[in-house]
Design an enzyme around this catalytic site. Structure first.
Site, PDB file in Angstrom:
ATOM      1  N   CYS A 188       0.824  -1.213   0.000  1.00  0.00           N
ATOM      2  CA  CYS A 188       0.000   0.000   0.000  1.00  0.00           C
ATOM      3  C   CYS A 188       0.857   1.262   0.000  1.00  0.00           C
ATOM      4  O   CYS A 188       0.671   2.160  -0.818  1.00  0.00           O
ATOM      5  CB  CYS A 188      -0.933  -0.022   1.210  1.00  0.00           C
ATOM      6  SG  CYS A 188      -1.899   1.479   1.374  1.00  0.00           S
TER       7      CYS A 188
ATOM      8  N   LYS B  79      -0.054   5.333  -5.974  1.00  0.00           N
ATOM      9  CA  LYS B  79      -1.112   5.331  -7.009  1.00  0.00           C
ATOM     10  C   LYS B  79      -1.962   6.591  -6.902  1.00  0.00           C
ATOM     11  O   LYS B  79      -2.210   7.286  -7.895  1.00  0.00           O
ATOM     12  CB  LYS B  79      -1.969   4.066  -6.846  1.00  0.00           C
ATOM     13  CG  LYS B  79      -3.131   3.893  -7.788  1.00  0.00           C
ATOM     14  CD  LYS B  79      -4.420   4.523  -7.334  1.00  0.00           C
ATOM     15  CE  LYS B  79      -4.888   4.169  -5.968  1.00  0.00           C
ATOM     16  NZ  LYS B  79      -5.423   2.826  -5.819  1.00  0.00           N
TER      17      LYS B  79
ATOM     18  N   TYR C  38      -9.057  -3.536 -10.579  1.00  0.00           N
ATOM     19  CA  TYR C  38      -8.766  -2.220 -10.021  1.00  0.00           C
ATOM     20  C   TYR C  38      -7.500  -1.605 -10.646  1.00  0.00           C
ATOM     21  O   TYR C  38      -7.488  -0.471 -11.077  1.00  0.00           O
ATOM     22  CB  TYR C  38      -8.439  -2.332  -8.529  1.00  0.00           C
ATOM     23  CG  TYR C  38      -9.547  -2.541  -7.563  1.00  0.00           C
ATOM     24  CD1 TYR C  38      -9.988  -1.490  -6.765  1.00  0.00           C
ATOM     25  CD2 TYR C  38     -10.122  -3.789  -7.376  1.00  0.00           C
ATOM     26  CE1 TYR C  38     -10.970  -1.679  -5.808  1.00  0.00           C
ATOM     27  CE2 TYR C  38     -11.106  -3.987  -6.416  1.00  0.00           C
ATOM     28  CZ  TYR C  38     -11.524  -2.933  -5.638  1.00  0.00           C
ATOM     29  OH  TYR C  38     -12.483  -3.128  -4.701  1.00  0.00           O
TER      30      TYR C  38
ATOM     31  N   HIS D 103     -26.426  21.655  -0.783  1.00  0.00           N
ATOM     32  CA  HIS D 103     -26.602  22.232  -2.121  1.00  0.00           C
ATOM     33  C   HIS D 103     -25.630  23.367  -2.374  1.00  0.00           C
ATOM     34  O   HIS D 103     -25.437  24.194  -1.492  1.00  0.00           O
ATOM     35  CB  HIS D 103     -28.041  22.743  -2.252  1.00  0.00           C
ATOM     36  CG  HIS D 103     -28.369  23.192  -3.640  1.00  0.00           C
ATOM     37  ND1 HIS D 103     -28.520  22.308  -4.686  1.00  0.00           N
ATOM     38  CD2 HIS D 103     -28.558  24.428  -4.146  1.00  0.00           C
ATOM     39  CE1 HIS D 103     -28.798  22.990  -5.773  1.00  0.00           C
ATOM     40  NE2 HIS D 103     -28.818  24.271  -5.489  1.00  0.00           N
TER      41      HIS D 103
ATOM     42  N   GLU E 226      -7.164   1.689 -13.007  1.00  0.00           N
ATOM     43  CA  GLU E 226      -6.538   2.873 -12.415  1.00  0.00           C
ATOM     44  C   GLU E 226      -5.335   3.326 -13.241  1.00  0.00           C
ATOM     45  O   GLU E 226      -5.166   4.518 -13.517  1.00  0.00           O
ATOM     46  CB  GLU E 226      -6.130   2.580 -10.961  1.00  0.00           C
ATOM     47  CG  GLU E 226      -7.350   2.418 -10.074  1.00  0.00           C
ATOM     48  CD  GLU E 226      -7.048   2.097  -8.612  1.00  0.00           C
ATOM     49  OE1 GLU E 226      -7.929   2.296  -7.777  1.00  0.00           O
ATOM     50  OE2 GLU E 226      -5.933   1.640  -8.305  1.00  0.00           O
TER      51      GLU E 226
ATOM     52  N   CYS F  54      -1.584   1.740  -2.979  1.00  0.00           N
ATOM     53  CA  CYS F  54      -2.561   2.821  -2.740  1.00  0.00           C
ATOM     54  C   CYS F  54      -1.956   4.224  -2.740  1.00  0.00           C
ATOM     55  O   CYS F  54      -2.478   5.130  -3.401  1.00  0.00           O
ATOM     56  CB  CYS F  54      -3.249   2.628  -1.387  1.00  0.00           C
ATOM     57  SG  CYS F  54      -3.432   0.928  -0.859  1.00  0.00           S
TER      58      CYS F  54
ATOM     59  N   GLU G 215     -25.776  15.325  -2.990  1.00  0.00           N
ATOM     60  CA  GLU G 215     -27.186  15.544  -2.637  1.00  0.00           C
ATOM     61  C   GLU G 215     -28.121  14.728  -3.528  1.00  0.00           C
ATOM     62  O   GLU G 215     -29.268  14.463  -3.162  1.00  0.00           O
ATOM     63  CB  GLU G 215     -27.556  17.031  -2.701  1.00  0.00           C
ATOM     64  CG  GLU G 215     -27.597  17.603  -4.105  1.00  0.00           C
ATOM     65  CD  GLU G 215     -28.035  19.066  -4.147  1.00  0.00           C
ATOM     66  OE1 GLU G 215     -28.963  19.431  -3.418  1.00  0.00           O
ATOM     67  OE2 GLU G 215     -27.427  19.845  -4.920  1.00  0.00           O
TER      68      GLU G 215
HETATM   69  P1  NDP Z   1      -7.955  -8.100  -9.783  1.00  0.00           P
HETATM   70  O1  NDP Z   1      -7.997  -9.464  -9.222  1.00  0.00           O
HETATM   71  O2  NDP Z   1      -8.883  -7.068  -9.312  1.00  0.00           O
HETATM   72  O3  NDP Z   1      -8.107  -8.159 -11.367  1.00  0.00           O
HETATM   73  C1  NDP Z   1      -7.321  -8.993 -12.143  1.00  0.00           C
HETATM   74  C2  NDP Z   1      -7.732  -8.794 -13.579  1.00  0.00           C
HETATM   75  O4  NDP Z   1      -6.856  -9.518 -14.416  1.00  0.00           O
HETATM   76  C3  NDP Z   1      -9.129  -9.320 -13.858  1.00  0.00           C
HETATM   77  O5  NDP Z   1      -9.736  -8.461 -14.778  1.00  0.00           O
HETATM   78  C4  NDP Z   1      -8.872 -10.697 -14.473  1.00  0.00           C
HETATM   79  O6  NDP Z   1      -9.838 -11.063 -15.391  1.00  0.00           O
HETATM   80  C5  NDP Z   1      -7.573 -10.440 -15.204  1.00  0.00           C
HETATM   81  N1  NDP Z   1      -6.788 -11.663 -15.343  1.00  0.00           N
HETATM   82  C6  NDP Z   1      -6.480 -12.556 -14.383  1.00  0.00           C
HETATM   83  N2  NDP Z   1      -5.727 -13.547 -14.879  1.00  0.00           N
HETATM   84  C7  NDP Z   1      -5.555 -13.278 -16.182  1.00  0.00           C
HETATM   85  C8  NDP Z   1      -4.884 -13.940 -17.237  1.00  0.00           C
HETATM   86  N3  NDP Z   1      -4.247 -15.088 -17.032  1.00  0.00           N
HETATM   87  N4  NDP Z   1      -4.917 -13.396 -18.465  1.00  0.00           N
HETATM   88  C9  NDP Z   1      -5.581 -12.229 -18.678  1.00  0.00           C
HETATM   89  N5  NDP Z   1      -6.234 -11.558 -17.711  1.00  0.00           N
HETATM   90  C10 NDP Z   1      -6.221 -12.084 -16.488  1.00  0.00           C
HETATM   91  O7  NDP Z   1      -6.433  -7.700  -9.621  1.00  0.00           O
HETATM   92  P2  NDP Z   1      -5.639  -6.353  -9.652  1.00  0.00           P
HETATM   93  O8  NDP Z   1      -4.284  -6.779 -10.061  1.00  0.00           O
HETATM   94  O9  NDP Z   1      -6.314  -5.292 -10.436  1.00  0.00           O
HETATM   95  O10 NDP Z   1      -5.659  -5.907  -8.136  1.00  0.00           O
HETATM   96  C11 NDP Z   1      -5.312  -6.812  -7.082  1.00  0.00           C
HETATM   97  C12 NDP Z   1      -6.122  -6.533  -5.840  1.00  0.00           C
HETATM   98  O11 NDP Z   1      -5.620  -5.365  -5.224  1.00  0.00           O
HETATM   99  C13 NDP Z   1      -7.584  -6.246  -6.116  1.00  0.00           C
HETATM  100  O12 NDP Z   1      -8.349  -7.411  -6.060  1.00  0.00           O
HETATM  101  C14 NDP Z   1      -7.959  -5.290  -5.047  1.00  0.00           C
HETATM  102  O13 NDP Z   1      -8.506  -6.032  -3.975  1.00  0.00           O
HETATM  103  C15 NDP Z   1      -6.670  -4.649  -4.622  1.00  0.00           C
HETATM  104  N6  NDP Z   1      -6.626  -3.240  -5.064  1.00  0.00           N
HETATM  105  C16 NDP Z   1      -7.486  -2.330  -4.522  1.00  0.00           C
HETATM  106  C17 NDP Z   1      -7.457  -1.007  -4.923  1.00  0.00           C
HETATM  107  C18 NDP Z   1      -8.411  -0.020  -4.345  1.00  0.00           C
HETATM  108  O14 NDP Z   1      -8.997  -0.285  -3.317  1.00  0.00           O
HETATM  109  N7  NDP Z   1      -8.615   1.125  -4.987  1.00  0.00           N
HETATM  110  C19 NDP Z   1      -6.521  -0.550  -5.925  1.00  0.00           C
HETATM  111  C20 NDP Z   1      -5.694  -1.580  -6.457  1.00  0.00           C
HETATM  112  C21 NDP Z   1      -5.743  -2.867  -6.025  1.00  0.00           C
HETATM  113  P3  NDP Z   1     -11.232 -11.770 -14.986  1.00  0.00           P
HETATM  114  O15 NDP Z   1     -12.103 -10.683 -14.444  1.00  0.00           O
HETATM  115  O16 NDP Z   1     -11.711 -12.308 -16.288  1.00  0.00           O
HETATM  116  O17 NDP Z   1     -10.894 -12.825 -14.000  1.00  0.00           O
END
Ligand code: NDP
Length: 454
Positions: free
Chosen positions: A46, A54, A180, A438, A184, A51, A443
């Site tokens: 983080c 980012k 996410y 407002h 982002e 976080c 709101e």
């Molecule tokens: P996520 O698990 O959110 O997303 C992973 C993405 O990659 C999904 O769209 C998934 O597709 C895709 N994917 C997975 N495997 C493959 C593959 N082999 N080939 C192609 N695409 C693939 O992971 P992130 O890396 O974005 O983030 C990790 C975690 O970190 C999040 O789950 C979140 O909890 C946390 N996070 C939170 C934030 C916040 O609160 N603002 C900011 C950043 C991270 P599919 O949907 O089809 O499975």
């Protein structure tokens, strides 16, 4: 209070990320003798590569947008140009400051800090830099690490870890994934001035979030110029003299300077000694814990991303506190996983709490859905536009608000307060009788009168 003898520590924490630091500090506050090992950086993902940097990047990437908005307010002058090294240096300075804050918090709480890799030896022992330390309770809080699928040329891809330290802003960037991090970074890089394509294998990114909200965000991102390619994936990456050449699954090609994989994160459990201690992991490598965060080895606990449940910093903090309170504070605390608010710092951002429309229909049967799409006041006088979408889902049987979703400026800030109301069981009628602030975007959530559909 547990006696330290015959152990070196009452509590030993492996890694000083969000969950580990909070658990260690709190345990020490209850009087426990605490050791904590960190091999890389204080504050974990983080603070160092998640976080915090980012969000700084998001702020930085909004400047050109804000400048274009400013023109509508009569401000004139050339668009500011980005000095990338300044952005990176200032971000690094802030992260170093936070590393120091985390270290001092641990020291101030009286924790013994060991700056090296810790490996489990047995149910009560860790090895750090060739020495063994014993503890009555052990906590594994090792977090996660980016995962890149095995494709030819994967060595040319970067992950979010490297994206925070790029030597220069890429002119053409491709972001892979639909979670996410991918959403982002697509917004950050586009906002900073790169040409961005986002490639996602499914038919619409942010799987699991409210469908209409996802569609709205996709529309806004396309409007800003992000080239969203759904139902697509990269088959091969080749490095050539003029950059990276991507061959997509459908045979088409795409050239870029950087390809950023944000295809999920895996629990950091490799070579930790878990197998040797008999600690059970699931097939993704995540440590399996019960509702007190205890593994199948009674003296070993785990919190945060290494358990791969709800991978969010505030959840790891809550879990770390629950462990410390239970072991050393004499209090049973359960983390309540219902109605966890979350924000995606996309552009515009998404803030959400509760059920998506799709989930709510399945769970509650009869629901009322209220929606509103509008141009925030800020954009009414500028040529630069960004629209907002708000949605509220109400359970028809008891009038309870069970889902709130927003895509639009300040969505993260707005949803935090509403999450409290929702957790308190607020009804639509209570929203209706709340006076709005407002003029504000928020709101809108207390002035939604007629359902869009039921
Ligand atoms: P996520 O698990 O959110 O997303 C992973 C993405 O990659 C999904 O769209 C998934 O597709 C895709 N994917 C997975 N495997 C493959 C593959 N082999 N080939 C192609 N695409 C693939 O992971 P992130 O890396 O974005 O983030 C990790 C975690 O970190 C999040 O789950 C979140 O909890 C946390 N996070 C939170 C934030 C916040 O609160 N603002 C900011 C950043 C991270 P599919 O949907 O089809 O499975």
């Amino acid at each position: 209070m547990n006696s330290p003898a015959p152990f070196d520590f009452d509590f030993f924490v492996i890694r000083a990320g969000s969950g580990g630091v909070r658990a260690a500090r709190m345990a020490a506050g209850f009087g426990a003798k605490v050791g904590i090992a960190e091999e890389r950086y204080f504050g974990g993902t983080c603070v160092n590569v998640g976080c915090i940097p980012k969000k700084l990047f998001v702020y930085g990437s909004r400047v050109p947008h804000d400048h274009r908005v400013a023109e509508g307010y009569g401000w004139q002058g050339p668009a500011p140009s980005l000095d990338w090294p300044t952005l990176i240096a200032n971000k690094n300075t802030e992260i170093s400051r936070l590393n120091g804050v985390y270290r001092r918090l641990l020291e101030g709480a009286g924790c013994t800090i060991l700056e090296d890799r810790a490996v489990l030896v047995d149910a009560h022992t860790v090895a750090v830099a060739g020495r063994h330390y014993t503890a009555r309770h052990l906590l594994v809080a090792t977090g996660g690490w980016p995962f890149v699928p095995d494709i030819p040329g994967k060595e040319h891809a970067i992950t979010s870890n490297e994206a925070f330290f790029l030597p220069e802003l890429p002119r053409r960037a491709v972001v892979v994934g639909g979670g996410y991090i991918a959403v982002e970074f697509a917004g950050i890089l586009q906002g900073l001035g790169a040409e961005v394509s986002q490639i996602y294998r499914g038919d619409l990114f942010l799987r699991g979030f409210d469908q209409e909200t996802r569609e709205f965000l996709a529309g806004q991102m396309r409007h800003k110029g992000v080239d969203l390619r759904f139902g697509q994936d990269i088959a091969r990456i080749e490095k050539r003299a003029d950059g990276l050449h991507l061959t997509l699954r459908d045979g088409s090609t795409l050239a870029c300077d950087v390809v950023l994989y944000a295809t999920g994160r895996r629990p950091n459990t490799a070579d930790l000694g878990l197998e040797q201690c008999g600690v059970q992991c699931d097939k993704t490598g995540a440590i399996v814990v019960d509702d007190t965060y205890r593994t199948n080895v009674p003296s070993i606990f785990a919190v945060g991303d290494v358990t791969n449940r709800v991978n969010l910093t505030p959840v790891a903090l809550a879990e770390g506190m629950a462990v410390a309170r239970r072991l050393f504070g004499g209090k049973e605390t359960q983390v309540d996983y219902d109605y966890i608010p979350t924000a995606i710092f996309s552009q515009p951002p998404v803030g959400t709490v509760g059920y998506s429309e799709e989930e709510a229909r399945e769970r509650f049967g009869a629901i009322k859905v209220f929606t509103s799409t509008f141009t925030p006041l800020r954009y009414t006088v500028s040529a630069e536009k960004e629209r907002s979408f708000m949605k509220m889902i109400v359970s028809a049987s008891d009038d309870r608000v069970v889902g709130m979703h927003m895509c639009g400026e300040e969505a993260g800030e707005i949803m935090q307060g509403f999450a409290v109301a929702m957790r308190a069981g607020a009804t639509k009628q209570q929203f209706d009788t709340t006076i709005g602030i407002h003029p504000s975007a928020a709101e809108e959530f207390v002035t939604m009168r007629e359902p869009t559909r039921t």
